[in-house]
Write a protein that holds these residues in place. Structure first.
Motif, mmCIF file in Angstrom:
data_model
loop_
_atom_site.group_PDB
_atom_site.id
_atom_site.type_symbol
_atom_site.label_atom_id
_atom_site.label_comp_id
_atom_site.label_asym_id
_atom_site.label_seq_id
_atom_site.Cartn_x
_atom_site.Cartn_y
_atom_site.Cartn_z
ATOM 1 N N GLU A 1 -6.885 6.727 53.262
ATOM 2 C CA GLU A 1 -6.502 7.503 54.169
ATOM 3 C C GLU A 1 -5.515 7.160 55.538
ATOM 4 O OE1 GLU A 1 -9.544 11.483 53.436
ATOM 5 O OE2 GLU A 1 -7.582 11.641 51.684
ATOM 6 N N ARG A 2 -6.869 6.578 55.624
ATOM 7 C CA ARG A 2 -7.098 6.191 57.658
ATOM 8 C C ARG A 2 -6.315 5.061 57.794
ATOM 9 N NH1 ARG A 2 -13.103 7.032 58.382
ATOM 10 N NH2 ARG A 2 -12.550 5.687 60.303
ATOM 11 N N LEU A 3 -5.489 3.922 56.786
ATOM 12 C CA LEU A 3 -5.420 2.703 56.939
ATOM 13 C C LEU A 3 -3.368 2.905 58.251
ATOM 14 C CD1 LEU A 3 -5.034 1.121 54.089
ATOM 15 C CD2 LEU A 3 -5.674 0.502 56.229
ATOM 16 N N SER A 4 -3.028 4.177 58.665
ATOM 17 C CA SER A 4 -1.401 4.218 58.652
ATOM 18 C C SER A 4 -2.208 4.185 60.324
ATOM 19 C CB SER A 4 -1.955 5.829 58.452
ATOM 20 O OG SER A 4 -2.321 7.361 59.390
ATOM 21 N N LEU B 1 -16.280 -0.105 58.648
ATOM 22 C CA LEU B 1 -16.790 -1.033 57.903
ATOM 23 C C LEU B 1 -15.383 -1.750 57.398
ATOM 24 C CD1 LEU B 1 -18.331 -3.653 59.576
ATOM 25 C CD2 LEU B 1 -20.306 -3.724 57.665
ATOM 26 N N VAL B 2 -15.446 -1.903 56.333
ATOM 27 C CA VAL B 2 -13.916 -1.834 56.098
ATOM 28 C C VAL B 2 -12.476 -1.630 57.410
ATOM 29 C CG1 VAL B 2 -12.591 -1.454 53.968
ATOM 30 C CG2 VAL B 2 -14.929 -1.580 53.756
ATOM 31 N N LEU B 3 -12.184 -0.659 57.944
ATOM 32 C CA LEU B 3 -11.596 -0.882 58.443
ATOM 33 C C LEU B 3 -11.850 -1.758 59.277
ATOM 34 C CD1 LEU B 3 -10.801 3.140 59.003
ATOM 35 C CD2 LEU B 3 -9.828 1.341 57.206
ATOM 36 N N LEU B 4 -12.651 -2.081 60.555
ATOM 37 C CA LEU B 4 -12.554 -3.513 60.822
ATOM 38 C C LEU B 4 -12.272 -4.354 60.803
ATOM 39 C CD1 LEU B 4 -16.023 -1.334 62.311
ATOM 40 C CD2 LEU B 4 -13.948 -2.219 64.184
ATOM 41 N N LYS B 5 -13.105 -4.649 58.921
ATOM 42 C CA LYS B 5 -12.555 -6.126 59.011
ATOM 43 C C LYS B 5 -11.256 -6.552 58.275
ATOM 44 C CE LYS B 5 -17.183 -7.499 58.520
ATOM 45 N NZ LYS B 5 -17.670 -7.950 59.294
ATOM 46 N N LEU B 6 -10.704 -5.449 58.236
ATOM 47 C CA LEU B 6 -9.444 -5.454 57.995
ATOM 48 C C LEU B 6 -8.313 -6.058 59.179
ATOM 49 C CD1 LEU B 6 -8.682 -2.143 55.320
ATOM 50 C CD2 LEU B 6 -8.705 -4.665 54.862
ATOM 51 N N TYR B 7 -8.937 -4.767 60.054
ATOM 52 C CA TYR B 7 -8.138 -5.481 61.826
ATOM 53 C C TYR B 7 -8.416 -6.518 61.682
ATOM 54 C CZ TYR B 7 -7.456 -4.526 65.881
ATOM 55 O OH TYR B 7 -6.157 -4.457 67.796
ATOM 56 N N ARG C 1 0.290 -2.392 60.793
ATOM 57 C CA ARG C 1 0.833 -2.520 59.349
ATOM 58 C C ARG C 1 0.069 -3.839 58.166
ATOM 59 N NH1 ARG C 1 6.949 -2.876 56.857
ATOM 60 N NH2 ARG C 1 6.126 -3.510 54.434
ATOM 61 N N ARG C 2 0.238 -5.082 58.580
ATOM 62 C CA ARG C 2 -1.423 -5.932 58.185
ATOM 63 C C ARG C 2 -2.386 -5.924 57.961
ATOM 64 N NH1 ARG C 2 -4.343 -7.633 61.286
ATOM 65 N NH2 ARG C 2 -5.072 -6.593 63.964
ATOM 66 N N CYS C 3 -2.931 -4.601 58.412
ATOM 67 C CA CYS C 3 -4.029 -4.289 57.735
ATOM 68 C C CYS C 3 -4.199 -3.046 56.407
ATOM 69 C CB CYS C 3 -4.561 -3.067 59.243
ATOM 70 S SG CYS C 3 -4.824 -3.548 59.981
ATOM 71 N N GLY C 4 -2.545 -2.569 56.307
ATOM 72 C CA GLY C 4 -2.500 -2.256 54.636
ATOM 73 C C GLY C 4 -2.007 -3.624 54.093
ATOM 74 N N ASP C 5 -1.535 -3.902 54.734
ATOM 75 C CA ASP C 5 -0.598 -5.545 53.410
ATOM 76 C C ASP C 5 -1.751 -6.024 52.901
ATOM 77 O OD1 ASP C 5 1.633 -4.720 54.532
ATOM 78 O OD2 ASP C 5 2.557 -6.156 55.699
ATOM 79 N N LEU C 6 -3.215 -6.122 53.971
ATOM 80 C CA LEU C 6 -4.296 -7.047 53.147
ATOM 81 C C LEU C 6 -5.284 -5.914 51.805
ATOM 82 C CD1 LEU C 6 -6.229 -8.782 53.659
ATOM 83 C CD2 LEU C 6 -7.144 -8.118 55.358
ATOM 84 N N TRP C 7 -5.574 -4.840 52.324
ATOM 85 C CA TRP C 7 -5.752 -3.985 52.179
ATOM 86 C C TRP C 7 -5.329 -4.039 50.485
ATOM 87 C CZ3 TRP C 7 -11.001 -1.810 50.984
ATOM 88 C CH2 TRP C 7 -10.549 -0.383 50.170
ATOM 89 N N CYS C 8 -3.723 -4.124 50.296
ATOM 90 C CA CYS C 8 -3.214 -3.477 49.009
ATOM 91 C C CYS C 8 -3.787 -5.690 48.941
ATOM 92 C CB CYS C 8 -1.467 -3.304 49.334
ATOM 93 S SG CYS C 8 -1.004 -1.898 50.449
ATOM 94 N N ARG C 9 -3.212 -6.320 49.175
ATOM 95 C CA ARG C 9 -3.535 -7.496 48.671
ATOM 96 C C ARG C 9 -4.880 -7.434 48.276
ATOM 97 N NH1 ARG C 9 -0.585 -9.735 52.799
ATOM 98 N NH2 ARG C 9 -2.919 -10.751 54.187
#
Length: 177
Positions: free
Chosen positions: A153-156, A118-124, A160-168
């Protein structure tokens, strides 16, 4: 009825959105139900014939080159909440479906995505409501460190925008960067 149709069609699927949030312990409600699949056959009008025979209205929208979704099927029937069947693609969404667990919702056993999925889908999706939902999931996580590690582990597999959002979202306010 939608879940039964998906199961009969052999379409892997899982509840996402507010229903999944509630099943995972983060209350939120909407007027519709959201289901994820990666099976493009649901975008065929004939896939839904059994529901049309029972009064359901089917609206099929195909995504274009700029749309992050393959398509959406909106099913409505008088007296029932609308259901949106979201058609995604890619190995990362296939894994989300594979990791989903059955839960009893309204006396029906239906797969529901887990916290990581769910977190991954929300980041997307990345909208304001999605960011709020992620904050709720992080706040109520039973094991926040494990959730963070699993997401990272699964952000790759995501843009990239999803990983950027996660970092923020996970950066400590004291971090200078």
């Amino acid at each position: 009825d939608v879940v039964t149709c998906l199961e009969q069609g052999g379409s892997p699927h899982a509840m996402i959105g507010a229903t999944a949030m509630a099943a995972l312990g983060a209350s939120r409600s909407t007027q519709d139900l959201d289901v994820l699949t990666v099976d493009r056959s649901v975008l065929n009008d004939h896939f839904w014939d059994s529901l049309k025979e029972r009064g359901a209205l089917i609206e099929i929208r195909h995504g274009d080159i700029h749309d992050p979704l393959v398509g959406v099927v909106r099913l409505t029937r008088e007296g029932d909440r609308p259901v949106d069947v979201i058609v995604g693609e890619g190995p990362w969404q296939e894994r989300i479906l594979a990791d989903a667990s059955p839960r009893s919702l309204a006396d029906v056993d239906v797969p529901v995505v887990d916290e990581v999925g769910l977190v991954l889908l929300k980041l997307y999706a990345g909208g304001p409501q999605d960011r709020w939902d992620i904050e709720q999931l992080l706040t109520q996580a039973a094991d926040r460190e494990e959730l963070d590690r699993s997401v990272e582990e699964r952000l790759s597999g995501l843009p990239r925008r999803c990983g950027d959002l996660w970092c923020r979202m996970t950066q400590s306010p004291d971090d200078p960067d």
